[in-house]
Design a protein around this motif. Structure first.
Motif, PDB file in Angstrom:
ATOM      1  N   ASP A 127      95.179 -11.013  -1.747  1.00 10.22           N
ATOM      2  CA  ASP A 127      96.617 -11.303  -1.905  1.00 10.22           C
ATOM      3  C   ASP A 127      97.312 -11.538  -0.570  1.00 10.22           C
ATOM      4  OD1 ASP A 127      97.519 -11.206  -4.819  1.00 10.22           O
ATOM      5  OD2 ASP A 127      96.147  -9.511  -4.668  1.00 10.22           O
ATOM      6  N   GLU A 128      96.684 -11.049   0.496  1.00  9.11           N
ATOM      7  CA  GLU A 128      97.244 -11.276   1.843  1.00  9.11           C
ATOM      8  C   GLU A 128      96.751 -12.595   2.438  1.00  9.11           C
ATOM      9  OE1 GLU A 128      98.791  -9.024   4.371  1.00  9.11           O
ATOM     10  OE2 GLU A 128      99.631  -8.261   2.490  1.00  9.11           O
ATOM     11  N   ILE A 129      95.494 -12.942   2.095  1.00  9.77           N
ATOM     12  CA  ILE A 129      94.786 -14.014   2.810  1.00  9.77           C
ATOM     13  C   ILE A 129      94.722 -15.330   2.029  1.00  9.77           C
ATOM     14  CG2 ILE A 129      92.486 -14.583   3.831  1.00  9.77           C
ATOM     15  CD1 ILE A 129      93.695 -12.321   5.339  1.00  9.77           C
ATOM     16  N   ILE A 130      94.706 -15.241   0.679  1.00  7.35           N
ATOM     17  CA  ILE A 130      94.394 -16.439  -0.130  1.00  7.35           C
ATOM     18  C   ILE A 130      95.548 -16.847  -1.052  1.00  7.35           C
ATOM     19  CG2 ILE A 130      92.816 -17.416  -1.856  1.00  7.35           C
ATOM     20  CD1 ILE A 130      90.677 -15.593  -0.961  1.00  7.35           C
ATOM     21  N   THR A 131      95.843 -18.157  -1.064  1.00 11.18           N
ATOM     22  CA  THR A 131      96.725 -18.703  -2.098  1.00 11.18           C
ATOM     23  C   THR A 131      95.837 -19.309  -3.194  1.00 11.18           C
ATOM     24  OG1 THR A 131      98.320 -19.349  -0.397  1.00 11.18           O
ATOM     25  CG2 THR A 131      98.634 -20.289  -2.580  1.00 11.18           C
ATOM     26  N   HIS A 149      99.784 -14.129  -8.552  1.00 16.63           N
ATOM     27  CA  HIS A 149      99.258 -13.955  -7.186  1.00 16.63           C
ATOM     28  C   HIS A 149      99.887 -14.939  -6.198  1.00 16.63           C
ATOM     29  CE1 HIS A 149      96.197 -10.954  -8.283  1.00 16.63           C
ATOM     30  NE2 HIS A 149      96.169 -11.598  -9.434  1.00 16.63           N
ATOM     31  N   GLU A 150     101.148 -15.268  -6.418  1.00 20.59           N
ATOM     32  CA  GLU A 150     101.899 -16.134  -5.484  1.00 20.59           C
ATOM     33  C   GLU A 150     101.199 -17.473  -5.264  1.00 20.59           C
ATOM     34  OE1 GLU A 150     104.908 -15.256  -4.170  1.00 20.59           O
ATOM     35  OE2 GLU A 150     104.778 -13.429  -5.373  1.00 20.59           O
ATOM     36  N   GLN A 169     101.717 -20.629   3.140  1.00 20.05           N
ATOM     37  CA  GLN A 169     101.903 -19.266   2.614  1.00 20.05           C
ATOM     38  C   GLN A 169     100.837 -18.302   3.133  1.00 20.05           C
ATOM     39  OE1 GLN A 169     104.705 -18.820   0.411  1.00 20.05           O
ATOM     40  NE2 GLN A 169     104.961 -20.896   1.212  1.00 20.05           N
ATOM     41  N   ARG A 170      99.587 -18.749   3.120  1.00 25.53           N
ATOM     42  CA  ARG A 170      98.457 -17.893   3.530  1.00 25.53           C
ATOM     43  C   ARG A 170      97.376 -18.747   4.175  1.00 25.53           C
ATOM     44  NH1 ARG A 170      99.759 -17.052  -1.221  1.00 25.53           N
ATOM     45  NH2 ARG A 170     101.472 -15.594  -1.361  1.00 25.53           N
ATOM     46  N   GLU A 171      96.396 -18.090   4.824  1.00 18.46           N
ATOM     47  CA  GLU A 171      95.452 -18.877   5.636  1.00 18.46           C
ATOM     48  C   GLU A 171      94.328 -19.555   4.851  1.00 18.46           C
ATOM     49  OE1 GLU A 171      92.346 -16.019   7.748  1.00 18.46           O
ATOM     50  OE2 GLU A 171      94.370 -15.197   7.929  1.00 18.46           O
ATOM     51  N   LYS A 172      94.043 -19.066   3.628  1.00 14.42           N
ATOM     52  CA  LYS A 172      92.949 -19.666   2.844  1.00 14.42           C
ATOM     53  C   LYS A 172      93.438 -20.047   1.445  1.00 14.42           C
ATOM     54  CE  LYS A 172      89.328 -16.693   4.856  1.00 14.42           C
ATOM     55  NZ  LYS A 172      88.557 -17.640   5.647  1.00 14.42           N
ATOM     56  N   LYS A 217      88.102 -22.304   4.918  1.00 18.06           N
ATOM     57  CA  LYS A 217      89.551 -22.451   4.707  1.00 18.06           C
ATOM     58  C   LYS A 217      89.810 -22.607   3.197  1.00 18.06           C
ATOM     59  CE  LYS A 217      92.685 -23.639   7.195  1.00 18.06           C
ATOM     60  NZ  LYS A 217      93.840 -22.772   7.519  1.00 18.06           N
TER      61      LYS A 217
END
Ligand code: 13P
Ligand code: SF4
Length: 365
Positions: A127-131, A149-150, A169-172, A217
Motif C-alpha cells: 500500500d506504500e509502494i504499489i498503485t 488500495h488507492e 502516487q507510488r513508485e511501482k 517498476k
C-alpha cells in the motif's frame, strides 16, 4: 404493464430477418426508455440496431450520460457492469446474453490479486509502494480492489496517462489483467523492458525472486486476449514485403513485437478515427477483432482506402458474438411487456469502491 416473462426458447430458432423486424418494432415501442449501446466488436446484425457505439472509454462516458431507463449493452459482461456503476441507481443495465464474458477479464480474480498483494507484503508494504491499475476488462470486484488500495482503472485509450498518474502516487505499479497493454504503455513512458516483470499468478510469489520484484517498476499480470494473441510479427513482415507503402495499425492488446512493428497503436476508436482521417488511396493492415475490421473495410471502400485484416485466421471475439439478434429481440420484447431480463447489478458496496477507481480514471481522461 407486466406480464409473464417471455422465455428465450421461443426466440432461439427465429430467423434473422424476422428478428430484425421485431427488434425494430420493439425499439419503436420503447422509444427513449431504452438505449442500445454496442462495442465496436459487435457483430454486424446487432451493431446495426445500436443507438450508441464506441470503445470502452467512450461507452463508459456515454453510459454515464444517457437518461434512458434501460441500458441494453451489446458488449461483454464487464462493460455492462461499468454501465450499471456509472448510470444512476434507477437506471437498469442489461446484458442480452449472460454468457457474453471476456476471457481476458477471467484471467484475474479477486482471490488471486489479493494473494499477490499478500505475497508482496512479505517484501514491502504494497500500500506504500504499489498503485494497483486494472484494465477496464476486469470484474467489478477487481475495480473495487483498486478503489480500496488507492488504485485506478484504465482503458486502452488512456493507459499511458493512467500510468503517469499511478507513478505520481507510488513508485511501482501492479497492472492486471493484460500484460501486453501494460508492457506497451510502460514502454511508451520510457520504462525499460528489464524493469517490467511478469507476475505468474499460478506460482508462489508470481514466480519471481525478491530481487526481481524490487527491481521492477511494473509487475505485469500474466493475462492476455486470446483474439489479439493471434496476430504475429510475420503477418506484418509479409504485408510490408508485398506493400512497401502500406500502413500498419494495431490494438495495444497485441504482443509487444506486433506493436513495435506497427506504425500506429491504439484503441478501437483510435483505429477507426486514424483510418478515417487518412488520405484516399492508402492501404492498411489492421490488428484487431474481425467484426470491426470487416465493417471498416466496407465503410472505407468508397474513400478508396484498402483495409486488410492482419491474420490469415478468423480472430473474432466469440464471447461478444454470443449477443445475437435472437437475444436482443428477446430482451427488448420483454422490456416492452414490462419485464426486465438479464439485469446486471453490481452490489452497492462493491460498486461504491469500484467507482472510486473509475472516477479517478474519468477525471484524468
Ligand atoms: P477498446 O477499449 O479499444 O474498445 O478495447 C476493448 C477490448 O476489449 C479490446 O479487446
Ligand atoms: Fe475480451 Fe479479447 Fe473479447 Fe476484448 S477481444 S472483449 S479482451 S476476449
Amino acid at each position: 404493464m407486466q406480464t409473464k416473462a417471455l422465455e428465450f426458447e421461443q426466440y432461439d430458432q427465429l430467423q434473422d430477418d424476422a428478428c430484425a423486424q421485431r427488434i425494430l418494432a420493439a425499439k419503436q415501442s420503447l422509444g427513449k426508455r431504452a438505449v442500445i449501446l454496442a462495442h465496436h466488436y459487435q457483430r454486424a446484425d446487432v451493431y446495426r440496431h445500436a443507438d450508441l457505439t464506441g470503445d470502452s472509454l467512450k461507452l463508459s462516458f456515454l453510459a454515464g450520460q444517457t437518461d434512458a431507463d434501460y441500458l441494453v449493452f451489446c458488449g461483454v459482461h464487464f462493460m455492462a457492469e461499468v454501465a450499471d456503476m456509472l448510470s444512476s441507481p434507477e437506471q437498469i443495465a442489461i446484458l442480452p446474453d449472460m454468457s457474453a464474458g471476456c476471457s481476458m477479464a477471467d484471467m484475474a480474480s479477486l482471490s488471486k490479486v489479493e494473494r499477490a498483494w499478500q505475497e508482496l507484503s512479505e517484501i514491502f508494504d504494497p500500500d506504500e509502494i504499489i498503485t494497483p491499475v486494472t484494465y477496464i476488462n476486469s470484474a467489478a470486484d477487481l475495480k473495487a480492489f483498486c478503489g480500496t488500495h488507492e488504485g485506478i482503472v484504465c482503458t486502452s485509450s488512456n493507459a499511458g496517462k493512467v500510468l503517469e498518474w499511478a507513478f505520481s502516487q507510488r513508485e511501482k505499479v501492479l497492472f492486471f489483467p493484460d500484460q501486453h497493454l501494460g508492457r506497451w504503455s510502460g514502454h511508451q513512458l520510457g520504462i525499460p523492458l528489464e524493469e517490467m516483470a511478469v507476475w505468474n499468478f499460478d506460482e508462489p510469489m508470481g514466480g519471481l525472486t525478491p530481487e526481481q520484484i524490487k527491481k521492477a517498476k511494473i509487475l505485469l499480470w500474466k493475462g492476455h486476449c486470446s483474439v489479439h494473441q493471434m496476430f504475429q510479427p510475420q503477418h506484418i513482415i509479409r504485408f510490408r514485403n508485398q506493400h512497401p507503402d502500406g500502413i500498419v495499425i494495431s490494438h495495444p492488446e497485441c504482443s509487444f513485437e506486433v506493436c513495435k512493428l506497427s506504425d500506429y497503436v491504439g484503441s478501437t476508436e483510435y483505429i477507426i478515427k486514424t483510418i478515417a482521417a487518412a488520405k484516399s488511396g492508402t492501404r492498411w493492415l489492421v490488428g484487431t477483432e474481425l467484426n470491426l475490421v470487416s465493417r471498416i473495410t466496407e465503410e472505407f471502400k468508397s474513400q478508396d482506402k484498402i483495409v486488410q485484416f492482419m491474420s490469415p485466421m478468423v480472430c473474432m471475439c466469440s464471447t461478444m458474438a454470443r449477443i445475437d439478434p435472437q437475444h436482443l429481440a428477446w430482451t427488448l420484447e420483454n422490456l416492452v411487456n414490462g419485464n426486465v431480463v438479464n439485469q446486471i447489478r453490481v452490489p452497492p458496496e462493491e460498486a461504491g469502491l469500484a467507482k472510486l477507481a473509475l472516477d479517478r480514471m474519468l477525471k484524468i481522461s
